[in-house]
Motif scaffolding. Structure first.
Motif, PDB file in Angstrom:
ATOM      1  N   ASN A 163       0.810  -1.228   0.000  1.00  0.00           N
ATOM      2  CA  ASN A 163       0.000   0.000   0.000  1.00  0.00           C
ATOM      3  C   ASN A 163       0.841   1.275   0.000  1.00  0.00           C
ATOM      4  N   LEU A 164       2.140   1.132  -0.139  1.00  0.00           N
ATOM      5  CA  LEU A 164       3.056   2.258  -0.123  1.00  0.00           C
ATOM      6  C   LEU A 164       2.664   3.328  -1.141  1.00  0.00           C
ATOM      7  N   ALA A 165       2.455   2.942  -2.389  1.00  0.00           N
ATOM      8  CA  ALA A 165       2.133   3.915  -3.437  1.00  0.00           C
ATOM      9  C   ALA A 165       0.801   4.603  -3.174  1.00  0.00           C
ATOM     10  N   ASP A 166      -0.160   3.881  -2.587  1.00  0.00           N
ATOM     11  CA  ASP A 166      -1.460   4.477  -2.292  1.00  0.00           C
ATOM     12  C   ASP A 166      -1.336   5.609  -1.270  1.00  0.00           C
ATOM     13  N   TYR A 167      -0.494   5.405  -0.275  1.00  0.00           N
ATOM     14  CA  TYR A 167      -0.278   6.472   0.710  1.00  0.00           C
ATOM     15  C   TYR A 167       0.466   7.651   0.083  1.00  0.00           C
ATOM     16  N   LEU A 168       1.460   7.366  -0.732  1.00  0.00           N
ATOM     17  CA  LEU A 168       2.237   8.440  -1.348  1.00  0.00           C
ATOM     18  C   LEU A 168       1.399   9.273  -2.308  1.00  0.00           C
ATOM     19  N   ALA A 169       0.286   8.713  -2.767  1.00  0.00           N
ATOM     20  CA  ALA A 169      -0.589   9.439  -3.693  1.00  0.00           C
ATOM     21  C   ALA A 169      -1.322  10.592  -3.010  1.00  0.00           C
ATOM     22  N   LEU A 170      -1.368  10.590  -1.691  1.00  0.00           N
ATOM     23  CA  LEU A 170      -2.009  11.681  -0.961  1.00  0.00           C
ATOM     24  C   LEU A 170      -1.086  12.897  -0.959  1.00  0.00           C
ATOM     25  N   PRO A 171      -1.550  14.061  -1.405  1.00  0.00           N
ATOM     26  CA  PRO A 171      -0.691  15.253  -1.473  1.00  0.00           C
ATOM     27  C   PRO A 171      -0.094  15.646  -0.126  1.00  0.00           C
ATOM     28  N   SER A 172      -0.793  15.359   0.974  1.00  0.00           N
ATOM     29  CA  SER A 172      -0.305  15.762   2.290  1.00  0.00           C
ATOM     30  C   SER A 172       0.701  14.783   2.885  1.00  0.00           C
ATOM     31  N   VAL A 173       0.899  13.642   2.246  1.00  0.00           N
ATOM     32  CA  VAL A 173       1.845  12.636   2.745  1.00  0.00           C
ATOM     33  C   VAL A 173       3.218  12.886   2.129  1.00  0.00           C
ATOM     34  N   VAL A 174       4.187  13.251   2.954  1.00  0.00           N
ATOM     35  CA  VAL A 174       5.529  13.547   2.458  1.00  0.00           C
ATOM     36  C   VAL A 174       6.447  12.333   2.520  1.00  0.00           C
ATOM     37  N   ALA A 175       6.076  11.365   3.366  1.00  0.00           N
ATOM     38  CA  ALA A 175       6.858  10.136   3.505  1.00  0.00           C
ATOM     39  C   ALA A 175       6.022   9.141   4.294  1.00  0.00           C
ATOM     40  N   VAL A 176       6.503   7.920   4.375  1.00  0.00           N
ATOM     41  CA  VAL A 176       5.862   6.899   5.206  1.00  0.00           C
ATOM     42  C   VAL A 176       6.941   6.278   6.100  1.00  0.00           C
ATOM     43  N   GLY A 177       6.495   5.662   7.182  1.00  0.00           N
ATOM     44  CA  GLY A 177       7.405   4.905   8.028  1.00  0.00           C
ATOM     45  C   GLY A 177       7.035   3.440   7.961  1.00  0.00           C
ATOM     46  N   GLY A 178       8.022   2.574   7.906  1.00  0.00           N
ATOM     47  CA  GLY A 178       7.733   1.149   7.823  1.00  0.00           C
ATOM     48  C   GLY A 178       8.892   0.295   8.275  1.00  0.00           C
ATOM     49  N   SER A 179       8.564  -0.893   8.735  1.00  0.00           N
ATOM     50  CA  SER A 179       9.596  -1.796   9.257  1.00  0.00           C
ATOM     51  C   SER A 179       9.815  -3.024   8.378  1.00  0.00           C
ATOM     52  N   TRP A 180       9.023  -3.163   7.306  1.00  0.00           N
ATOM     53  CA  TRP A 180       9.111  -4.399   6.528  1.00  0.00           C
ATOM     54  C   TRP A 180      10.468  -4.602   5.869  1.00  0.00           C
ATOM     55  N   MET A 181      11.198  -3.527   5.628  1.00  0.00           N
ATOM     56  CA  MET A 181      12.518  -3.649   4.990  1.00  0.00           C
ATOM     57  C   MET A 181      13.580  -4.126   5.969  1.00  0.00           C
ATOM     58  N   VAL A 182      13.354  -3.813   7.246  1.00  0.00           N
ATOM     59  CA  VAL A 182      14.380  -4.072   8.265  1.00  0.00           C
ATOM     60  C   VAL A 182      13.753  -4.799   9.456  1.00  0.00           C
ATOM     61  N   GLU A 183      13.092  -5.878   9.179  1.00  0.00           N
ATOM     62  CA  GLU A 183      12.432  -6.639  10.236  1.00  0.00           C
ATOM     63  C   GLU A 183      13.436  -7.043  11.313  1.00  0.00           C
ATOM     64  N   ARG A 184      12.934  -7.111  12.508  1.00  0.00           N
ATOM     65  CA  ARG A 184      13.766  -7.404  13.669  1.00  0.00           C
ATOM     66  C   ARG A 184      14.571  -8.686  13.494  1.00  0.00           C
ATOM     67  N   SER A 185      13.949  -9.708  12.939  1.00  0.00           N
ATOM     68  CA  SER A 185      14.623 -10.997  12.765  1.00  0.00           C
ATOM     69  C   SER A 185      15.744 -10.908  11.737  1.00  0.00           C
ATOM     70  N   LEU A 186      15.559 -10.090  10.716  1.00  0.00           N
ATOM     71  CA  LEU A 186      16.606  -9.929   9.700  1.00  0.00           C
ATOM     72  C   LEU A 186      17.830  -9.224  10.281  1.00  0.00           C
ATOM     73  N   ILE A 187      17.578  -8.246  11.143  1.00  0.00           N
ATOM     74  CA  ILE A 187      18.695  -7.547  11.785  1.00  0.00           C
ATOM     75  C   ILE A 187      19.438  -8.502  12.711  1.00  0.00           C
ATOM     76  N   ALA A 188      18.682  -9.267  13.501  1.00  0.00           N
ATOM     77  CA  ALA A 188      19.289 -10.177  14.475  1.00  0.00           C
ATOM     78  C   ALA A 188      20.170 -11.220  13.806  1.00  0.00           C
ATOM     79  N   THR A 189      19.762 -11.685  12.628  1.00  0.00           N
ATOM     80  CA  THR A 189      20.528 -12.714  11.915  1.00  0.00           C
ATOM     81  C   THR A 189      21.525 -12.114  10.927  1.00  0.00           C
ATOM     82  N   ARG A 190      21.625 -10.788  10.933  1.00  0.00           N
ATOM     83  CA  ARG A 190      22.553 -10.069  10.041  1.00  0.00           C
ATOM     84  C   ARG A 190      22.319 -10.443   8.570  1.00  0.00           C
ATOM     85  N   ASN A 191      21.071 -10.534   8.191  1.00  0.00           N
ATOM     86  CA  ASN A 191      20.728 -10.910   6.815  1.00  0.00           C
ATOM     87  C   ASN A 191      20.788  -9.673   5.932  1.00  0.00           C
ATOM     88  N   VAL A 192      21.989  -9.258   5.628  1.00  0.00           N
ATOM     89  CA  VAL A 192      22.198  -8.019   4.878  1.00  0.00           C
ATOM     90  C   VAL A 192      21.615  -8.113   3.478  1.00  0.00           C
TER      91      VAL A 192
END
Length: 215
Positions: A163-192
């Protein structure tokens, strides 16, 4: 000099990070930089947050903020660790005032008209709409933007690649915050590799949207 808010609005995504061991910070930083998104919000949900912020800020190639800032002491600790901006899940006058004393960008959370109006009265113009999906999502932000045209929103909570693009389509939305790129488990296992790929894929969505909607 480019401000932290400029970096946020340029990249359109803030990776929201929950990290359990500061020793994994280097891998996280490498993934974000290699993925083309040298930006991170390290949440104050674990004791590893201050050391992680310090480690990433010392690199010099990342803009590092502190999230889950809920008290004056959190503001002080984040600034001391080297954070360049602060993000709060809610709206606290004490937190807003302490951030102003430190002359550091604070993006507080708000989801109702009353909260947004209060934030505006305190001089805030960029607001974290959190938790986004369970608070009305796109429809709610669109409705709030009508009476508050000077306010910019950064929806966080339930925002994904889907839904990233749908939120960005709103003129008042300058950015979004999200954790899906850097999930806790990926960081813990150093899955670069996984973090780098997810970051690259997210930015590809952003750039495709911008190209499609360029004037």
């Amino acid at each position: 000099m480019t401000s932290p808010l400029d970096h946020i609005t340029d990249h359109r995504i803030i990776p929201v990070v929950v990290i359990d061991d500061a020793a994994t910070a280097a891998t996280l930083g490498d993934a974000l930089v290699d993925g083309g998104l040298p930006l991170a919000e390290i949440t104050f949900r674990t004791s590893a947050a201050p050391d992680t912020i310090s480690t990433l800020a010392d690199r010099g190639d990342l803009i590092v903020g502190a999230g889950t800032i809920t008290s004056v002491s959190d503001v002080d600790a984040a600034v001391q660790a080297g954070a360049s901006f602060l993000v709060s899940p809610g709206l606290s006058q004490a937190v807003v005032e302490r951030a102003a004393e430190h002359n550091i960008l604070l993006i507080p959370g708000a989801v109702t008209a009353t909260e947004v109006q209060r934030a505006v009265e305190w001089g805030v113009r960029t607001i974290k709409f959190f938790p986004a999906e369970t608070s009305g999502g796109i429809a709610a932000i669109r409705a709030l933007s009508a009476p508050f045209p000077a306010v910019s929103f950064i929806p966080t909570g339930g925002v994904t690649a889907m839904n990233l693009a749908d939120y960005l389509a709103l003129p008042s939305v300058v950015a979004v915050g999200g954790s899906w790129m850097v999930e806790r488990s990926l960081i813990a296992t150093r899955n670069v590799n996984a973090m780098t790929q997810r970051t690259t894929d997210a930015l590809r969505i952003v750039r495709a949207y911008e190209k499609e909607n360029a004037a």
